[in-house]
Design a protein around this motif. Structure first.
Motif, PDB file in Angstrom:
ATOM      1  N   VAL A 133       0.839  -1.199   0.000  1.00 50.03           N
ATOM      2  CA  VAL A 133       0.000   0.000   0.000  1.00 50.03           C
ATOM      3  C   VAL A 133       0.873   1.247   0.000  1.00 50.03           C
ATOM      4  O   VAL A 133       2.089   1.172   0.176  1.00 50.03           O
ATOM      5  N   SER A 134       0.246   2.375  -0.176  1.00 47.84           N
ATOM      6  CA  SER A 134       1.006   3.623  -0.206  1.00 47.84           C
ATOM      7  C   SER A 134       1.611   3.918   1.163  1.00 47.84           C
ATOM      8  O   SER A 134       1.147   3.416   2.191  1.00 47.84           O
ATOM      9  N   GLU A 135       2.620   4.746   1.160  1.00 52.61           N
ATOM     10  CA  GLU A 135       3.326   5.084   2.398  1.00 52.61           C
ATOM     11  C   GLU A 135       2.394   5.714   3.429  1.00 52.61           C
ATOM     12  O   GLU A 135       2.441   5.389   4.615  1.00 52.61           O
ATOM     13  N   GLU A 136       1.513   6.615   2.976  1.00 56.77           N
ATOM     14  CA  GLU A 136       0.622   7.293   3.916  1.00 56.77           C
ATOM     15  C   GLU A 136      -0.385   6.331   4.528  1.00 56.77           C
ATOM     16  O   GLU A 136      -0.740   6.457   5.707  1.00 56.77           O
ATOM     17  N   HIS A 137      -0.822   5.340   3.770  1.00 57.79           N
ATOM     18  CA  HIS A 137      -1.751   4.350   4.307  1.00 57.79           C
ATOM     19  C   HIS A 137      -1.048   3.399   5.273  1.00 57.79           C
ATOM     20  O   HIS A 137      -1.624   2.981   6.286  1.00 57.79           O
ATOM     21  N   ARG A 138       0.194   3.071   4.975  1.00 63.08           N
ATOM     22  CA  ARG A 138       0.958   2.204   5.875  1.00 63.08           C
ATOM     23  C   ARG A 138       1.122   2.881   7.239  1.00 63.08           C
ATOM     24  O   ARG A 138       0.951   2.251   8.276  1.00 63.08           O
ATOM     25  N   GLU A 162      -8.041  15.347  11.995  1.00 62.34           N
ATOM     26  CA  GLU A 162      -8.642  14.087  12.437  1.00 62.34           C
ATOM     27  C   GLU A 162      -9.557  13.523  11.360  1.00 62.34           C
ATOM     28  O   GLU A 162      -9.670  12.300  11.209  1.00 62.34           O
ATOM     29  N   GLY A 163     -10.235  14.388  10.620  1.00 60.43           N
ATOM     30  CA  GLY A 163     -11.097  13.916   9.534  1.00 60.43           C
ATOM     31  C   GLY A 163     -10.308  13.177   8.475  1.00 60.43           C
ATOM     32  O   GLY A 163     -10.744  12.135   7.969  1.00 60.43           O
ATOM     33  N   THR A 164      -9.136  13.702   8.152  1.00 61.27           N
ATOM     34  CA  THR A 164      -8.280  13.038   7.172  1.00 61.27           C
ATOM     35  C   THR A 164      -7.755  11.717   7.722  1.00 61.27           C
ATOM     36  O   THR A 164      -7.637  10.732   6.986  1.00 61.27           O
ATOM     37  N   VAL A 165      -7.457  11.680   9.016  1.00 59.55           N
ATOM     38  CA  VAL A 165      -7.019  10.433   9.649  1.00 59.55           C
ATOM     39  C   VAL A 165      -8.080   9.359   9.460  1.00 59.55           C
ATOM     40  O   VAL A 165      -7.791   8.232   9.035  1.00 59.55           O
ATOM     41  N   LYS A 166      -9.330   9.693   9.766  1.00 53.23           N
ATOM     42  CA  LYS A 166     -10.413   8.706   9.696  1.00 53.23           C
ATOM     43  C   LYS A 166     -10.657   8.222   8.271  1.00 53.23           C
ATOM     44  O   LYS A 166     -10.790   7.024   8.027  1.00 53.23           O
ATOM     45  N   SER A 167     -10.701   9.158   7.326  1.00 57.57           N
ATOM     46  CA  SER A 167     -10.968   8.763   5.949  1.00 57.57           C
ATOM     47  C   SER A 167      -9.801   7.981   5.359  1.00 57.57           C
ATOM     48  O   SER A 167      -9.986   6.991   4.640  1.00 57.57           O
ATOM     49  N   ARG A 168      -8.582   8.410   5.687  1.00 56.85           N
ATOM     50  CA  ARG A 168      -7.400   7.708   5.162  1.00 56.85           C
ATOM     51  C   ARG A 168      -7.287   6.314   5.756  1.00 56.85           C
ATOM     52  O   ARG A 168      -6.894   5.354   5.080  1.00 56.85           O
ATOM     53  N   LEU A 169      -7.626   6.183   7.046  1.00 52.80           N
ATOM     54  CA  LEU A 169      -7.594   4.870   7.688  1.00 52.80           C
ATOM     55  C   LEU A 169      -8.603   3.930   7.041  1.00 52.80           C
ATOM     56  O   LEU A 169      -8.310   2.752   6.796  1.00 52.80           O
ATOM     57  N   ALA A 170      -9.809   4.446   6.762  1.00 56.62           N
ATOM     58  CA  ALA A 170     -10.819   3.615   6.116  1.00 56.62           C
ATOM     59  C   ALA A 170     -10.331   3.121   4.760  1.00 56.62           C
ATOM     60  O   ALA A 170     -10.485   1.941   4.419  1.00 56.62           O
ATOM     61  N   ARG A 171      -9.721   4.008   3.996  1.00 58.04           N
ATOM     62  CA  ARG A 171      -9.230   3.615   2.680  1.00 58.04           C
ATOM     63  C   ARG A 171      -8.035   2.667   2.782  1.00 58.04           C
ATOM     64  O   ARG A 171      -7.889   1.759   1.960  1.00 58.04           O
ATOM     65  N   ALA A 172      -7.204   2.865   3.767  1.00 54.27           N
ATOM     66  CA  ALA A 172      -6.070   1.960   3.957  1.00 54.27           C
ATOM     67  C   ALA A 172      -6.553   0.554   4.290  1.00 54.27           C
ATOM     68  O   ALA A 172      -6.014  -0.437   3.797  1.00 54.27           O
TER      69      ALA A 172
END
Length: 201
Positions: A133-138, A162-172
């Motif tokens: 996966v991408s570095e940011e998702h890892r 925090e919103g970006t954390v939640k959305s990025r975590l879901a996509r990861a």
């Protein structure tokens, strides 16, 4: 004794105070390093280097963030450096998912990665999936699902909302599950009733 008092002593050069901080955080740092590297030996090296760098930089730590935030920022940088070194040899292509719809909720019905961490064989597969996966998702998965940090703490470590954390975590997690399914290490969960109305905002 809390981190703040131990930091005051450590910044005065008291090694015993820093050793207390090491004992407090070394297992969490090692867990992140192990899941990132997939190798106990590499994880031990990363952990040692993390605390060595922290000790060398302790006098310049300004305290704008908490010690744990600063320490895990160092940890993530070390894990990324290690992953980049590994990727110098051809491996599977990173799976990058765009951030165009960063705030769009994604249904989260399948088991999460942390539910598999106690299974050593699947743990190795998860480490391999993390490499894809991408570095940011890892980074997001390691901080949340392995280290157990809160959304607020992760936002501070990665310097994002925090919103970006939640959305990025879901996509990861979606990306990881897709890879694990392709590798035959995860069964597709049956759709739940919750998937039909979307998720929380």
């Amino acid at each position: 004794m809390d981190d703040k008092h131990m930091l005051v002593r450590a910044r005065r050069g008291e090694l015993s105070a820093f050793e207390e901080l090491v004992r407090k955080y070394e297992k969490r740092v090692y867990a992140v390093a192990l899941r990132s590297s997939g190798s106990p030996e590499d994880a031990a090296d990363i952990t040692q280097e993390v605390f060595l760098r922290a000790w060398r930089s302790i006098e310049t730590f300004r305290g704008d963030s908490g010690f744990s935030t600063w320490l895990f920022r160092i940890t993530m940088n070390m894990c990324v450096d290690h992953a980049r070194h590994k990727q110098s040899q051809p491996q599977c292509q990173p799976l990058v998912i765009g951030e165009e719809d960063a705030e769009r909720p994604i249904p989260d019905t399948a088991p999460t990665p942390e539910e598999y961490l106690d299974n050593s064989e699947l743990g190795r597969e998860l480490a391999a999936a993390l490499d894809a996966v991408s570095e940011e998702h890892r980074r997001i998965v390691l901080l949340r699902d392995v280290s157990g940090m809160s959304y607020t703490e992760i936002a501070e470590v990665l310097e994002i909302s925090e919103g970006t954390v939640k959305s990025r975590l879901a996509r990861a997690r979606v990306a990881l599950r897709r890879i694990l399914l392709e590798r035959g290490n995860l069964f597709e969960a049956a759709p739940s009733k919750d998937t039909k109305g979307g998720g929380d905002a």
